[in-house]
Write a protein that holds these residues in place. Structure first.
Motif, PDB file in Angstrom:
ATOM      1  N   MET A   6       2.621   2.953   2.943  1.00 55.60           N
ATOM      2  CA  MET A   6       1.662   2.318   2.346  1.00 55.60           C
ATOM      3  C   MET A   6       0.954   0.996   3.151  1.00 55.60           C
ATOM      4  O   MET A   6      -0.100   1.346   3.482  1.00 55.60           O
ATOM      5  CB  MET A   6       2.644   1.682   1.479  1.00 55.60           C
ATOM      6  N   TRP A   7       1.896   0.880   4.366  1.00 56.68           N
ATOM      7  CA  TRP A   7       1.075  -0.591   4.883  1.00 56.68           C
ATOM      8  C   TRP A   7       0.635   0.354   6.345  1.00 56.68           C
ATOM      9  O   TRP A   7      -0.663  -0.532   6.666  1.00 56.68           O
ATOM     10  CB  TRP A   7       2.270  -1.128   5.383  1.00 56.68           C
ATOM     11  N   GLY A   8       0.763   1.530   6.671  1.00 60.16           N
ATOM     12  CA  GLY A   8      -0.153   2.037   7.321  1.00 60.16           C
ATOM     13  C   GLY A   8      -1.509   2.439   7.367  1.00 60.16           C
ATOM     14  O   GLY A   8      -2.239   2.703   8.083  1.00 60.16           O
ATOM     15  N   GLU A  19       0.423  17.556   4.351  1.00 58.37           N
ATOM     16  CA  GLU A  19       1.130  16.524   4.743  1.00 58.37           C
ATOM     17  C   GLU A  19       1.856  15.336   3.600  1.00 58.37           C
ATOM     18  O   GLU A  19       2.442  14.747   3.776  1.00 58.37           O
ATOM     19  CB  GLU A  19       0.100  15.720   5.693  1.00 58.37           C
ATOM     20  N   SER A  20       0.960  14.815   2.788  1.00 59.53           N
ATOM     21  CA  SER A  20       1.280  13.783   1.182  1.00 59.53           C
ATOM     22  C   SER A  20       2.508  14.495   0.521  1.00 59.53           C
ATOM     23  O   SER A  20       3.158  14.050  -0.124  1.00 59.53           O
ATOM     24  CB  SER A  20       0.993  13.299   0.508  1.00 59.53           C
ATOM     25  N   GLU A  21       2.750  16.134   0.516  1.00 62.14           N
ATOM     26  CA  GLU A  21       3.163  16.925  -0.379  1.00 62.14           C
ATOM     27  C   GLU A  21       3.473  16.771  -1.599  1.00 62.14           C
ATOM     28  O   GLU A  21       4.177  16.518  -2.376  1.00 62.14           O
ATOM     29  CB  GLU A  21       5.262  16.376  -0.382  1.00 62.14           C
ATOM     30  N   GLY A  65      -7.455   9.062  -0.313  1.00 61.56           N
ATOM     31  CA  GLY A  65      -6.779   7.408  -0.195  1.00 61.56           C
ATOM     32  C   GLY A  65      -5.898   7.606  -1.528  1.00 61.56           C
ATOM     33  O   GLY A  65      -4.736   7.732  -1.695  1.00 61.56           O
ATOM     34  N   MET A  66      -6.576   7.992  -2.890  1.00 60.17           N
ATOM     35  CA  MET A  66      -5.136   8.255  -3.914  1.00 60.17           C
ATOM     36  C   MET A  66      -4.123   9.152  -3.550  1.00 60.17           C
ATOM     37  O   MET A  66      -2.730   9.198  -4.331  1.00 60.17           O
ATOM     38  CB  MET A  66      -6.000   8.683  -5.261  1.00 60.17           C
ATOM     39  N   THR A  67      -4.173  10.455  -3.172  1.00 58.51           N
ATOM     40  CA  THR A  67      -3.056  11.463  -2.484  1.00 58.51           C
ATOM     41  C   THR A  67      -2.592  11.093  -1.631  1.00 58.51           C
ATOM     42  O   THR A  67      -0.892  11.275  -2.513  1.00 58.51           O
ATOM     43  CB  THR A  67      -4.635  12.877  -2.031  1.00 58.51           C
ATOM     44  N   MET A  68      -3.041  10.192  -0.980  1.00 61.57           N
ATOM     45  CA  MET A  68      -1.730  10.207   0.007  1.00 61.57           C
ATOM     46  C   MET A  68      -1.023   8.702  -0.243  1.00 61.57           C
ATOM     47  O   MET A  68       0.267   8.641  -0.413  1.00 61.57           O
ATOM     48  CB  MET A  68      -2.603   9.568   1.393  1.00 61.57           C
TER      49      MET A  68
END
Length: 244
Positions: A175-177, A79-81, A155-158
């Motif tokens: 980022m805000w999400g 999902e984060s590509e 979190g770091m992956t996202m």
């Protein structure tokens, strides 16, 4: 030939395998308990009912955690590509969690519970003996470390995926999400933990008082539920507005 979009998604495999092993163990101990209801002395000398129940409920919690972590390690990179931030950290956390879970179950089965509490230093930080929280303190500390490492990795992956987004607006929204969801989960966890601790205390008051009934206790906990609704609901409403 691998069909994975990103090679690091393969770290999910041991999580899924171990989750299935624990799920099978949960079923087996559930069958043992069921047979002990029907045949009172079934394996009672080897696996007492209270031990079987403890193992059964703990396996439920742990296989769900393994399955959730495995699913996150598989889905989030796609999902984060981007590749998972640290596949080595994910594998290290798997082995820490797997070894801790295995040793804890063996401790339940092979060592008297009071002796297990003594061996693991429960007297210095007493946390054992509560329903669903029978794990030794050292195991609880290990679970916290594993969960924090997991959240850091995901979190770091996202965030790395956000950095590769094509639109600056999309980067800001993502980022805000992410941070709003993180803050919401932290507050939800804190409020639920506080409510749980207070409920246990109110229903098991010291010798100087009477234990409250379940419904009376819930009335006392209403402030936590309102705080949970206000904080979680408000943050998720803001999160929803970002994407509308």
């Amino acid at each position: 030939m691998s069909t994975l979009k990103f090679q690091s998604q393969s770290v999910a495999t041991p999580y899924f395998i171990f989750a299935l092993i624990l799920f099978t163990g949960q079923i087996l101990f559930g069958l043992v308990m069921g047979l002990q209801y029907v045949v009172g002395d079934f394996l009672a000398g080897i696996i007492p009912f209270n031990v079987a129940r403890m193992v059964h409920t703990n396996l439920l919690i742990v296989w769900l955690l393994f399955g959730f972590m495995g699913a996150a390690y598989f889905l989030v990179p796609e999902e984060s590509e981007t590749e998972l931030y640290s596949p080595k950290l994910a594998i290290l956390l798997f082995w820490v969690f797997a070894v801790a879970a295995t040793l804890t179950v063996l401790g339940y089965l092979l060592v008297p519970y009071s002796r297990l509490a003594e061996i693991t230093g429960n007297e210095y930080f007493p946390t054992m003996g509560r329903e669903f929280l029978e794990q030794p303190t050292i195991t609880k500390i290990g679970i916290v470390i594993v969960c924090l490492g997991f959240l850091f990795n995901i979190g770091m992956t996202m965030l790395r995926g956000i950095g590769e987004a094509s639109s600056k607006k999309a980067q800001v929204l993502e980022m805000w999400g992410f941070w709003l969801m993180t803050v919401a989960m932290v507050f939800i966890t804190l409020f639920l933990t506080g409510a749980g601790i207070l409920q246990i205390w109110l229903q098991r008051l010291p010798e100087s008082g009477e234990a409250l009934s379940f419904m009376e206790t819930q009335d006392k906990l209403s402030i936590f539920y309102w705080a949970l609704e206000a904080t979680g609901g408000h943050i998720f409403d803001r999160l929803n507005n970002l994407y509308v």
